[in-house]
Write an enzyme that holds these catalytic residues in place. Structure first.
Site, short mmCIF file in Angstrom:
data_model
loop_
_atom_site.label_atom_id
_atom_site.label_comp_id
_atom_site.label_asym_id
_atom_site.label_seq_id
_atom_site.Cartn_x
_atom_site.Cartn_y
_atom_site.Cartn_z
N ASP A 31 0.83 -1.21 0.00
CA ASP A 31 0.00 0.00 0.00
C ASP A 31 0.87 1.26 0.00
O ASP A 31 2.02 1.23 -0.44
CB ASP A 31 -0.95 -0.02 1.21
CG ASP A 31 -2.33 0.52 0.86
OD1 ASP A 31 -2.43 1.72 0.52
OD2 ASP A 31 -3.30 -0.25 0.92
N HIS A 66 -3.93 6.15 2.85
CA HIS A 66 -4.67 4.95 2.43
C HIS A 66 -4.16 3.70 3.15
O HIS A 66 -4.94 2.92 3.71
CB HIS A 66 -4.54 4.81 0.91
CG HIS A 66 -5.38 3.73 0.30
ND1 HIS A 66 -4.99 2.41 0.24
CD2 HIS A 66 -6.60 3.79 -0.31
CE1 HIS A 66 -5.93 1.71 -0.38
NE2 HIS A 66 -6.92 2.52 -0.72
N SER A 239 -11.26 -1.04 -1.36
CA SER A 239 -10.01 -0.99 -0.58
C SER A 239 -10.26 -1.20 0.90
O SER A 239 -9.37 -1.66 1.62
CB SER A 239 -9.35 0.39 -0.72
OG SER A 239 -8.66 0.48 -1.92
#
Length: 295
Positions: A31, A66, A239
């Site tokens: 990520d 994220h 996600s």
């Protein structure tokens, strides 16, 4: 489904009351990085290892947010005022491999480097699960299984790792699953209308008869760690659904560590709740943690 932190959403209290918290299980996350949020130090440090495959900066750090959010969904030890947890498997560990840039984009070569690292180091760090909340549009429409990312995730799967991959947010048209979620071996996670998403990538996979996604999970306004201070943030998308499944698998493996990745996939399939949607939208159905743990 009013409350959208994961502890309430999935009703995990009965699982935790049996002492099942993900202890001893590590998930490798590919990520944008991970910020050292206080939640990752409750009850002890859960950031097992960090490496930046883009600029080799020392970390842990996350210049996007994220990856921190995804990792928090899996392993945050934080609790809200009502006592419900932020992370699904609050005593599990995270290995963060930063393969995505500040803007969230990524180069396939960095993704491949991260996966290669996992192939070489998964035993050393006790990695049982790989979480890939990122997808690339399928380039090779004729032979999607020939894509480099697909071949690499299948190598990870063949090593015995549980690989959990986002279906992507390019739906709801058919044939919109992103790579490497198109792999027939990995567990591909989408979301459904019930879970608030109408954008989830949908099967089937072009050029094959592979039915995807495999399972759906909640993905709308999920509360998790942000990449500064003690802050939290709500995010939506496949996600977020993906680490909900990874965290649930961590709970399962901490309770039954002898299960193979195939066993895990079968358990997910058998326990999923039918939402009455087309198979190309819901796969086996909605994630059901208590059913998976058979409690």
């Amino acid at each position: 489904m009013g409350m959208t932190n994961v502890g309430n959403l999935l009703e995990l209290r009965r699982i935790y009351s049996r002492g099942i918290t993900g202890k001893g299980i590590t998930t490798a996350v590919l990520d944008t990085g991970i910020y050292a949020h206080p939640d990752f130090f409750i009850p002890r440090n859960k950031i097992v290892y960090f490496q930046d495959f883009i600029r080799n900066r020392k970390g842990p750090f996350d210049d996007n947010g994220h990856g921190t959010h995804v990792s928090g969904i899996i392993a945050s030890g934080g609790r809200l005022g009502d006592g419900s947890g932020i992370g699904v498997a609050p005593e599990s560990g995270i290995v963060m491999l930063k393969v995505l840039e500040k803007d969230g984009s990524g180069k396939i070569k960095n993704m491949l480097k991260g996966m290669e690292w996992i192939l070489l180091n998964h035993e050393k760090y006790g990695i049982r699960i790989v979480n890939i909340s990122v997808g690339m549009p399928v380039k090779n429409i004729e032979n999607p299984e020939e894509e480099e990312l697909v071949k690499k995730v299948e190598q990870l799967w063949n090593t015995g790792l549980v690989v959990v991959v986002a279906a992507g947010n390019d739906g709801p048209a058919p044939y919109t699953i992103t790579s490497p979620g198109t792999s027939r071996k990995v567990i591909t996670v989408g979301t459904g209308k019930e879970a608030g998403g109408d954008y989830s990538g949908q099967g089937p996979v072009p050029g094959t008869c592979v039915c995807k996604p495999d399972i759906i999970a909640p993905a709308i306004n999920i509360l998790s760690c942000d990449n500064h201070g003690k802050n939290y943030k709500r995010r939506s998308g496949t996600s977020m659904a993906t680490p909900i499944v990874s965290g649930t698998v961590a709970l399962l493996l901490s309770n039954e560590p002898w299960l193979s990745n195939r066993d895990v996939k079968i358990r997910l399939m058998q326990s999923a709740l039918d939402c009455g949607m087309a198979k190309s939208r819901q796969g086996w159905g909605l994630l059901n943690p208590e059913g998976i743990l058979r409690i």
